[in-house]
Design an enzyme around this catalytic site. Structure first.
Site, mmCIF file in Angstrom:
data_model
loop_
_atom_site.group_PDB
_atom_site.id
_atom_site.type_symbol
_atom_site.label_atom_id
_atom_site.label_comp_id
_atom_site.label_asym_id
_atom_site.label_seq_id
_atom_site.Cartn_x
_atom_site.Cartn_y
_atom_site.Cartn_z
ATOM 1 N N THR A 116 0.875 -1.252 -0.237
ATOM 2 C CA THR A 116 0.113 -0.092 0.128
ATOM 3 C C THR A 116 0.869 1.353 0.251
ATOM 4 O OG1 THR A 116 -1.725 -1.192 1.298
ATOM 5 C CG2 THR A 116 -1.845 1.133 1.174
ATOM 6 N N GLU A 117 0.422 2.130 -0.686
ATOM 7 C CA GLU A 117 1.056 3.519 -0.709
ATOM 8 C C GLU A 117 0.135 4.535 -0.320
ATOM 9 O OE1 GLU A 117 2.986 4.023 -4.268
ATOM 10 O OE2 GLU A 117 4.097 2.506 -4.160
ATOM 11 N N GLU A 353 -5.632 -6.108 3.253
ATOM 12 C CA GLU A 353 -5.634 -7.167 2.712
ATOM 13 C C GLU A 353 -6.979 -7.415 1.572
ATOM 14 O OE1 GLU A 353 -3.139 -10.780 3.920
ATOM 15 O OE2 GLU A 353 -3.295 -9.317 5.691
ATOM 16 N N GLY A 354 -7.341 -6.294 1.154
ATOM 17 C CA GLY A 354 -8.528 -6.430 0.150
ATOM 18 C C GLY A 354 -9.679 -5.974 0.998
HETATM 19 C C1 LIG Z 1 -3.643 -0.998 10.504
HETATM 20 C C2 LIG Z 1 -3.228 -1.510 9.175
HETATM 21 C C3 LIG Z 1 -2.384 -2.288 8.722
HETATM 22 C C4 LIG Z 1 -2.158 -2.310 7.359
HETATM 23 N N1 LIG Z 1 -1.122 -3.176 7.054
HETATM 24 C C5 LIG Z 1 -0.496 -3.414 5.767
HETATM 25 C C6 LIG Z 1 0.603 -4.015 5.109
HETATM 26 O O1 LIG Z 1 1.262 -4.752 6.265
HETATM 27 N N2 LIG Z 1 0.989 -4.129 4.000
HETATM 28 C C7 LIG Z 1 0.242 -3.290 3.184
HETATM 29 O O2 LIG Z 1 0.692 -3.241 2.008
HETATM 30 N N3 LIG Z 1 -0.769 -2.588 3.424
HETATM 31 C C8 LIG Z 1 -1.294 -2.585 4.857
HETATM 32 N N4 LIG Z 1 -2.415 -1.916 4.931
HETATM 33 C C9 LIG Z 1 -3.328 -1.214 4.094
HETATM 34 C C10 LIG Z 1 -4.442 -1.762 3.757
HETATM 35 O O3 LIG Z 1 -4.327 -3.021 2.844
HETATM 36 C C11 LIG Z 1 -5.419 -0.724 2.795
HETATM 37 O O4 LIG Z 1 -5.699 0.364 3.823
HETATM 38 C C12 LIG Z 1 -6.366 -1.321 2.177
HETATM 39 O O5 LIG Z 1 -5.800 -2.101 0.874
HETATM 40 C C13 LIG Z 1 -7.384 -0.151 1.325
HETATM 41 O O6 LIG Z 1 -6.287 0.692 0.932
HETATM 42 P P1 LIG Z 1 -6.656 2.270 0.826
HETATM 43 O O7 LIG Z 1 -6.611 2.376 2.378
HETATM 44 O O8 LIG Z 1 -5.613 3.094 0.186
HETATM 45 O O9 LIG Z 1 -8.204 2.467 0.747
HETATM 46 P P2 LIG Z 1 -8.696 3.021 -0.847
HETATM 47 O O10 LIG Z 1 -8.127 2.194 -1.979
HETATM 48 O O11 LIG Z 1 -8.426 4.435 -1.074
HETATM 49 O O12 LIG Z 1 -10.240 2.656 -0.891
HETATM 50 C C14 LIG Z 1 -10.955 3.659 -0.127
HETATM 51 C C15 LIG Z 1 -12.503 3.017 -0.198
HETATM 52 O O13 LIG Z 1 -13.016 2.945 -1.375
HETATM 53 C C16 LIG Z 1 -13.307 1.630 -1.621
HETATM 54 N N5 LIG Z 1 -13.146 1.425 -3.164
HETATM 55 C C17 LIG Z 1 -12.101 1.671 -3.726
HETATM 56 N N6 LIG Z 1 -12.176 1.147 -5.394
HETATM 57 C C18 LIG Z 1 -13.492 0.870 -5.156
HETATM 58 C C19 LIG Z 1 -14.368 0.384 -6.247
HETATM 59 N N7 LIG Z 1 -13.753 0.219 -7.353
HETATM 60 N N8 LIG Z 1 -15.357 0.093 -6.083
HETATM 61 C C20 LIG Z 1 -16.260 0.330 -4.896
HETATM 62 N N9 LIG Z 1 -15.329 0.699 -3.698
HETATM 63 C C21 LIG Z 1 -14.158 1.113 -4.200
HETATM 64 C C22 LIG Z 1 -12.577 0.711 -0.878
HETATM 65 O O14 LIG Z 1 -13.333 -0.716 -0.574
HETATM 66 C C23 LIG Z 1 -12.528 1.680 0.448
HETATM 67 O O15 LIG Z 1 -13.617 1.173 1.300
HETATM 68 C C24 LIG Z 1 -2.744 -1.703 6.512
HETATM 69 C C25 LIG Z 1 -3.918 -0.920 6.790
HETATM 70 C C26 LIG Z 1 -4.325 -0.692 8.088
HETATM 71 C C27 LIG Z 1 -5.139 0.265 8.498
#
Ligand SMILES: Cc1cc2nc3c(=O)[nH]c(=O)nc-3n(C[C@H](O)[C@H](O)[C@H](O)COP(=O)(O)OP(=O)(O)OC[C@H]3O[C@@H](n4cnc5c(N)ncnc54)[C@H](O)[C@@H]3O)c2cc1C
Lengths: 374, 333
Positions: A116-117, A353-354
């Site tokens: 994630t970024e 993780e999704g």
């Molecule tokens: C405590 C914590 C630990 C984590 N650990 C890790 C780690 O170890 N490694 C790592 O790589 N990541 C990690 N993550 C990141 C996590 O996997 C992401 O937060 C997650 O994948 C969602 O990405 P985002 O936060 O950028 O949300 P976004 O991608 O910005 O999404 C925001 C919202 O929009 C919705 N959305 C997005 N696209 C669509 C679409 N096409 N249609 C409908 N809805 C949509 C999403 O479901 C979400 O509800 C962690 C996050 C947290 C909070």
């Protein structure tokens, strides 16, 4: 079709439960939750006591469930030092396995996974971190967000862009996986404080500023990174389903105990509340069966991404549902017990993780491709 | 909604922008600061619903609810503080003839907390007891095991545990040593107050839901995934629009209906459930950022469930509503 666990697995499940009940004491769980501090001693204890057992993936899955059932924050902390290991296991060179993976398995090192970024997590292929090859090394620039173990891990399996996508519309092309050590020059991390839940786990933002990565730290082949990470998610999502089930079951345990206590004290429990309990129990059982099905495909080397996404998506929503419903059943009592922590912890299941939405995207895409039809 | 209510909503919004918005996070981290208490008093929010003969502002039901609704959008903790003083503590004190203490609360000289666990469950008083306290203070109102409501004077100890929600009020289990107790009413009084303040409770549930939904609507306009803003995805846009529609309809009801008790219970039941759903989606659409305190949306998620525990007794309140509809004993099995 046999729904019973083998005697070996049943014994293991009991052993993990006993360990968790003994070690995840409420005062310890509360302290780590309050202070947002990673319980390193528990990681080592779990390893030493054979609680972390990689010889059998069923054990890993059951162990995660049983630990999270007692305390999600501590349970995840004990099992997350290996997060991302399967990528190295499946695609890493012998050199990488020896240098990094063996140390993690021996408890000498902690690892993390950087996908994630700040700009996006769901849209994996949209990542911006890039690595340019110069001679026998890569020069890495960019940042990663929300990385579990981010400020305690020794190294990170990191997804980066090594080439422009070709054609530009195929953004998942040109991505590769590199192993980045936290001691490499130009690497920095800062812990993200103030999380809603799973506060015993460590989460950080990573910044790469001209970090030099030796070319031997490339995992597998250049340009295949996206596939490796997606393949990994198909494995790890089963384990997130297990985390979720632990939370759902733990919330169900607490709600059951509360209602039994009410009845013991002569307070009549309405059908309405009993029906809520029934729904929690039914959903938990359904989620468990779905997880077993996904695990069965996966552990027999026939991964089924549709079923895996269903299992992760459904179990995570069940965790949040059960924690919330248990709070409703227990009212004021639940506010000042560990159930409130379960409630806070449960929400992350629908995000990491999704997200739930991403799981639905995967499921519908596969079904519409015809993959769900038999 | 009449003009007076709309004007009040606008004024309270301005008050919140000036006094609460920038410190909303700090309120949760360190409890409500003194300057907020002063500002609430100066605006006449404490005692707003009480008759002028008791030092209040004599506001009608909808106007008082407008204050609670609007404050809850910024800080559910502060809204609950206003509610617990105006709707529970002051009426109890005034009914029992403790006019001086009531006046001291309105003028800001004195503050009183509630031992909520006791009030709702009716557990006993001890010289030293450990109970869930809302806004722990040297003066607390609690329930006795003989059906009495008592005013306690004493000292309390903070516990290390953070509460799930309403952190600005410092909810938690505290050890309280009682020096003096004085009966100020019976359990029926508090039960009556609780049921009759359904409109106010609904206003808080709806205000916090608005806070969460507005944040999600704004966020989904700017956050992009797969090259599109989140608002372009049908599940996101449709869900948030549905939530907003439900909210607007309930707001209309809140500000337009007369103060009928049964209608209040109806709205509160819907608003309590709705707040949990609305805050959950709002957090979800913030993705990982929603999970962090700094983004100010997880607070609504926690608060909605904490407030459901404090203000909505799932079984009891649903039964009261059912009984008022059937006009007979009902829903007890
Ligand atoms: C405590 C914590 C630990 C984590 N650990 C890790 C780690 O170890 N490694 C790592 O790589 N990541 C990690 N993550 C990141 C996590 O996997 C992401 O937060 C997650 O994948 C969602 O990405 P985002 O936060 O950028 O949300 P976004 O991608 O910005 O999404 C925001 C919202 O929009 C919705 N959305 C997005 N696209 C669509 C679409 N096409 N249609 C409908 N809805 C949509 C999403 O479901 C979400 O509800 C962690 C996050 C947290 C909070």
């Amino acid at each position: 079709m046999d729904f019973d666990l083998s005697p070996e697995l049943e014994d293991y499940r009991k052993k993990v439960r006993e360990f968790a009940i003994k070690e995840f004491r409420e005062d310890i769980a509360q302290k780590h939750d309050l202070e947002e501090k990673y319980p390193d001693d528990l990681r080592l204890k779990a390893l030493k006591n054979g609680i972390i057992d990689f010889t059998n993936p069923w054990k890993t899955m059951l162990g995660i469930e049983e630990m999270c059932r007692v305390d999600p924050g501590l349970g995840i902390s004990a099992t997350v030092p290996y997060f991302g290991a399967e990528i190295l296991l499946l695609h890493g060179s012998d050199y990488l396995k020896e240098k990094y993976l063996s140390k993690v398995a021996a408890g000498q090192k902690i690892m993390g996974l950087g996908v994630t970024e700040p700009g996006g997590g769901s849209d994996v292929a949209g990542l911006k971190t890039n690595a340019k090859k110069e001679g026998n090394k890569y020069i890495l620039n960019g940042s990663k967000m929300f990385i579990t173990n981010g400020s305690i891990a020794d190294f990170f399996v990191t997804l980066v862009r090594t080439a422009d996508p070709n054609p530009p519309s195929k953004r998942h092309r040109g991505l590769s996986v590199l192993v980045v050590e936290s001691v490499f020059k130009g690497f920095s991390s800062s812990q993200l404080k103030g999380k809603l839940g799973v506060r015993a786990t460590n989460t950080a933002e990573l910044v790469f500023n001209n970090v030099e990565i030796p070319e031997e730290n490339l995992v597998g082949e250049e340009g295949k990174g996206f596939y490796y990470v997606m393949e990994f998610f198909n494995i790890s999502r089963v384990f997130v389903a297990a985390q979720s089930l632990g939370i759902a079951q733990g919330a169900l345990d607490m709600a059951t105990e509360f209602l039994m206590e009410q009845e013991k004290n002569g307070i009549s429990v309405s059908e309405e509340l009993k029906f809520k309990l029934s729904e929690m129990a039914t959903r938990t059982e359904a989620a468990r069966l779905l997880m077993y099905k996904a695990a069965s495909y996966l552990f027999n080397y026939k991964p089924n991404p549709t079923i895996t996404s269903m299992a992760k998506g459904y179990a995570s929503e069940t965790a949040a549902f059960c924690a919330e419903t248990a709070m409703e059943i227990t009212g004021m009592t639940g506010l000042s017990t560990k159930l409130e922590r379960f409630f806070r912890d449960s929400k992350i299941m629908e995000i990491w993780e999704g997200t739930s939405e991403v799981e639905k995207i995967v499921i519908s895409r596969m079904i519409l491709k015809g993959d769900g039809n038999e | 909604m009449n003009d007076q209510v709309q004007m009040l909503l606008d004024n309270v919004k301005q008050f919140c922008e000036q006094n609460i918005k920038d410190i909303a996070l700090n309120i949760e981290r360190t409890r409500i600061p003194d300057k907020i208490f002063t500002a609430l008093r100066e605006q006449g929010f404490i005692g707003a619903n009480l008759p002028s003969s008791s030092g209040g502002a004599d506001l009608d039901r909808a106007s008082y609810d407008a204050i609670l609704f609007q404050i809850a959008e910024y800080s559910p903790s502060v809204a609950y503080y206003v509610y617990m003083n105006n709707s529970i503590i002051l009426p109890l004190l005034l009914k029992s003839g403790k006019k001086e203490l009531a006046a001291d609360i309105i003028s800001g000289k004195e503050r009183v907390g509630l031992s909520a666990g006791n009030i709702l469950e009716g557990v006993g008083i001890k010289t030293t007891f450990q109970e869930t306290a809302i806004f722990p203070s040297r003066l607390m109102i609690s329930a006795g095991n003989d059906g009495s409501i008592v005013l306690l004077k004493g000292t309390f100890e903070e516990s290390g545990r953070k509460s799930l929600g309403l952190r600005g009020l410092g909810i938690g289990i505290k050890s309280f040593s009682t020096e003096k107790t004085e009966e100020i009413g019976r359990k029926e009084d508090i039960e009556k107050i609780f049921v009759e303040s359904s409109w106010e409770q609904a206003a808080i549930f709806l205000g916090l839901s608005q806070g969460a939904i507005e944040k999600a609507v704004e966020y989904t306009k700017v956050r992009k995934t797969f090259n599109f803003p989140l608002k372009d995805y049908s599940p996101v846009a449709f869900r948030l629009s549905e939530l907003k529609s439900d909210l607007e309809m309930m707001k209309f009801y809140l500000f337009s209906e007369d103060g009928d008790r049964e209608k209040g219970m109806m709205l509160k039941t819907r608003a309590a459930d709705f707040s949990r759903k609305a805050t959950k989606y709002a957090l979800q659409y913030h993705g990982g950022y929603g999970y962090l305190e700094d983004f100010g949306v997880e607070k609504f998620y926690r608060d909605s469930v904490a407030l459901n525990a404090v203000m909505f007794r799932t079984d009891v309140d649903r039964r009261i509503l059912a009984e008022s509809i059937y006009k007979s004993k009902t829903g007890y099995i």
